[in-house]
Structures are given as structure tokens and as C-alpha cells.
Write a protein that holds these residues in place. Structure first.
Motif, PDB file in Angstrom:
ATOM      1  N   HIS A   5       0.836  -1.206   0.000  1.00  0.00           N
ATOM      2  CA  HIS A   5       0.000   0.000   0.000  1.00  0.00           C
ATOM      3  C   HIS A   5       0.870   1.257   0.000  1.00  0.00           C
ATOM      4  N   ILE A   8       2.413   1.799  -3.496  1.00  0.00           N
ATOM      5  CA  ILE A   8       1.435   2.296  -4.464  1.00  0.00           C
ATOM      6  C   ILE A   8       1.126   3.770  -4.226  1.00  0.00           C
ATOM      7  N   GLU A   9       0.946   4.134  -2.934  1.00  0.00           N
ATOM      8  CA  GLU A   9       0.609   5.514  -2.611  1.00  0.00           C
ATOM      9  C   GLU A   9       1.733   6.469  -2.983  1.00  0.00           C
ATOM     10  N   ARG A  11       3.941   6.075  -5.419  1.00  0.00           N
ATOM     11  CA  ARG A  11       4.190   6.123  -6.851  1.00  0.00           C
ATOM     12  C   ARG A  11       2.953   6.420  -7.681  1.00  0.00           C
ATOM     13  N   ARG A  12       1.780   6.456  -7.037  1.00  0.00           N
ATOM     14  CA  ARG A  12       0.522   6.616  -7.778  1.00  0.00           C
ATOM     15  C   ARG A  12       0.505   7.894  -8.623  1.00  0.00           C
ATOM     16  N   TRP A  15       2.467   7.538 -11.824  1.00  0.00           N
ATOM     17  CA  TRP A  15       1.802   6.675 -12.797  1.00  0.00           C
ATOM     18  C   TRP A  15       0.627   7.390 -13.447  1.00  0.00           C
ATOM     19  N   GLN A  16      -0.109   8.144 -12.660  1.00  0.00           N
ATOM     20  CA  GLN A  16      -1.252   8.878 -13.195  1.00  0.00           C
ATOM     21  C   GLN A  16      -0.793   9.978 -14.165  1.00  0.00           C
ATOM     22  N   LEU A  64      -0.811  -5.555  -9.766  1.00  0.00           N
ATOM     23  CA  LEU A  64       0.041  -4.372  -9.878  1.00  0.00           C
ATOM     24  C   LEU A  64       1.103  -4.578 -10.956  1.00  0.00           C
ATOM     25  N   TYR A  67      -0.445  -4.175 -14.331  1.00  0.00           N
ATOM     26  CA  TYR A  67      -0.727  -2.764 -14.612  1.00  0.00           C
ATOM     27  C   TYR A  67       0.549  -2.024 -15.022  1.00  0.00           C
TER      28      TYR A  67
END
Length: 322
Positions: A5, A8-9, A11-12, A15-16, A64, A67
Motif C-alpha cells: 500500500h 502504491i501511494e 508512486r501513484r 503513474w497517473q 500491480l 498494470y
């Protein structure tokens, strides 16, 4: 799970952002991005590839990994895809950049035309005044055939494909020579233009003198593109030679590099013209069709060149197109 978690938080957002830039690129290529955005796109792609490696080794989340793999593949394709982008750039160059370049250096092309035309006129006058001059410029054989009314161009029919390829090769050699010999301060270009001017002017003058109309009809259709290609190649040669004679406030090496690039781009205008001229000369010019049709093709070719080269493009040039 907490580690996943947290990864992801952290690097989010990157990625966006990469997704957002990808969406723009997929609508029109990398040229849709600003200069800084292109650099950012490259950095984000490298970061996503690194994140993919981390996800495979440490996070081990199949969803993940899929993705990130999909994201990295899409970004890689957008950066290294060249086929469609190359075709677009080629179209853009010939539609916008090349005519603009012609207009920018039209003085050099005009100089090439004047050299050619001057020697063509002189060659024509000399052979009409004294036909012995025909042997001096290599036209003794053509003179005898013209006197006998022997139309040697009719022999092309039946071997059109071979002749067309030979014609293209010969014309390309002349164009490349007119360009490449410009490195000798433009003197080599001058010689090639003068030699071809004497030869073509002499043979056309003899055809007029002896009313040898088959040759005049033969050359009219392909001559427009063929001669324009020679003038453009000669202009490119003079442009390169001018860098050595008058480099301005730069060194000769710097001027030669700068104008040499422009000259090569100007020369590239010749290639499609020579291909079309070769096809016309190999197939249409010797064909048994009414002469008025061939003259009509010549007028269409001339009109196309005027519109294509003289009329500025209405669409502005993108700043990233070389």
C-alpha cells in the motif's frame, strides 16, 4: 500489505501523470507535448520501468505487475514507435518544409537556372551557326539522326520498365553531381549545369532547325519536372559552395555545416520529381498518343510546381519539425 500500500501511494501520482501524458501522445504523437513534457515523459517512463522491476521482486502483486507492465509497454511504444511518425514527418516535410525551404533559397535555384539557360542558349546558337560545334559537345551522332529524321525515342517502347529505371538512375546521377560538386566552391556545380545546358540546348536547337518535331514532343511532358530537379540540385550545390566563398561571421566549417544541412534538405525535393519524370519519360513520352496530350501533361506539371513551390502553406509549421 502495508508495504504494498505504501509503495502504491508513493508512486501513484507518477503513474497517473504518465497515463495523462500517454493519452496526449496517443492522440497525435510526441510532438503534441511541450519540450519539458517530452523530457518529463521520458523520466516517468524510466521510473515506471524501475517500479515494474521493484513490483516483480518485492511487492509480488500480480495485478500491480500487470498494470505497470502494460503502462511501461505503452510508454515504450509511444517513445520508440517510428513507422507512423516517420510517415507523418515525411508528409509534413514535403508538404510544408520543403516548399518553404525552396522559397528561402530560391535565389540559388535561380542562379542555377540562369547558368543552365545561358549555356543552353549559347549551345543552340553555336550549333545552328556552325554544325561542327555539335561534335565538340558530343552531338555528332544525334545530328546525323536528326538530319535523317530518325526518331530514336521510338525504341523505348517495348522496354519501358528498363528504360524508366535507367532514366531515373541517369537523372539522379546528374542531380547528385550538381549538388556534390558544389563543395568545390560551386565550380563543379557550374560545370555540370553548363555542360548539360550546352547539350540540351544544342539538341533542341537542331531539332527546331530541321523541324524534327518528334523529339520536341517527346521531351515536353517529362522535361518540366526533370529540368526543375536539375535547377534545384544546382541551387543546393551553389548554396553549399557559397558557404565556402562567403561564410559570413562564421568559420567556413561552421557555415558549410549549417548550409550543407539546408542544401541536403533542398536536394531532397529532387527525388520525387525525378521519379515522376522518369516514369513519364519511360512510359508516356514515347507512347503513341497525340502530342497535345503530352503538352497538356507538361502544362499540368508546370502548374503543379507553381502552386506547390510558390504558394506558401496555409498551415503553420510546428516548431519541433526540423
Amino acid at each position: 500489505m502495508a508495504r504494498e500500500h505504501d509503495f502504491i501511494e508513493r508512486r501513484r501520482a507518477s503513474w497517473q501523470r504518465l497515463e495523462s501524458l500517454l493519452s496526449t501522445v496517443q492522440k497525435g504523437g510526441l510532438h503534441r507535448l511541450q519540450r519539458e513534457e517530452v523530457r518529463e515523459f521520458g523520466r516517468l517512463y524510466q521510473r515506471a520501468a524501475a517500479d515494474l522491476a521493484i513490483a516483480r521482486q518485492e511487492v509480488r502483486d500480480a495485478q500491480l505487475v500487470n498494470y505497470l507492465n502494460h503502462l511501461a509497454v505503452r510508454a515504450h511504444g509511444a517513445i520508440y514507435r517510428t513507422e507512423s511518425g516517420s510517415w507523418r514527418k515525411l508528409w509534413h516535410f514535403y508538404r510544408y518544409d520543403a516548399p518553404a525551404l525552396f522559397r528561402a533559397y530560391r535565389g540559388y535555384v535561380l542562379a542555377a537556372f540562369l547558368v543552365f539557360a545561358g549555356f543552353a542558349l549559347g549551345g543552340g546558337l553555336f550549333v545552328c551557326y556552325d554544325e561542327a560545334f555539335a561534335s565538340v559537345i558530343g552531338l555528332s551522332g544525334a545530328l546525323e539522326q536528326i538530319k535523317r529524321g530518325q526518331d530514336w525515342t521510338a525504341n523505348i517502347n517495348g522496354e519501358n520498365q528498363l528504360v524508366a529505371s535507367l532514366i531515373m538512375t541517369n537523372n539522379l546521377q546528374v542531380a547528385l553531381g550538381a549538388f556534390a560538386f558544389g563543395i568545390f566552391a560551386g565550380l563543379g556545380t557550374f560545370y555540370i549545369l553548363a555542360f548539360n545546358g550546352l547539350h540540351i540546348g544544342g539538341i533542341l536547337a537542331l531539332s527546331v532547325k530541321y523541324s524534327f518535331t518528334p523529339l520536341l514532343v517527346f521531351v515536353c511532358a517529362h522535361g518540366v519536372f526533370e529540368l526543375m530537379a536539375i535547377f534545384i540540385a544546382g541551387g543546393a550545390g551553389f548554396l553549399m559552395g557559397g558557404a565556402l566563398i562567403a561564410p559570413g561571421d562564421r568559420t567556413r566549417g561552421e557555415a558549410l555545416l549549417e548550409r550543407g544541412i539546408a542544401a541536403i534538405k533542398l536536394l531532397s525535393l529532387c527525388f520525387p520529381l525525378l521519379v515522376v519524370a522518369g516514369l513519364i519519360e519511360g512510359f508516356l513520352s514515347p507512347a503513341n498518343v497525340p502530342g497535345v496530350f503530352k503538352f497538356s501533361v507538361a502544362l499540368l506539371c508546370a502548374a503543379f510546381l507553381v502552386i506547390y513551390l510558390a504558394v506558401p502553406a496555409s498551415r503553420p509549421l510546428p516548431p519541433d519539425v526540423a
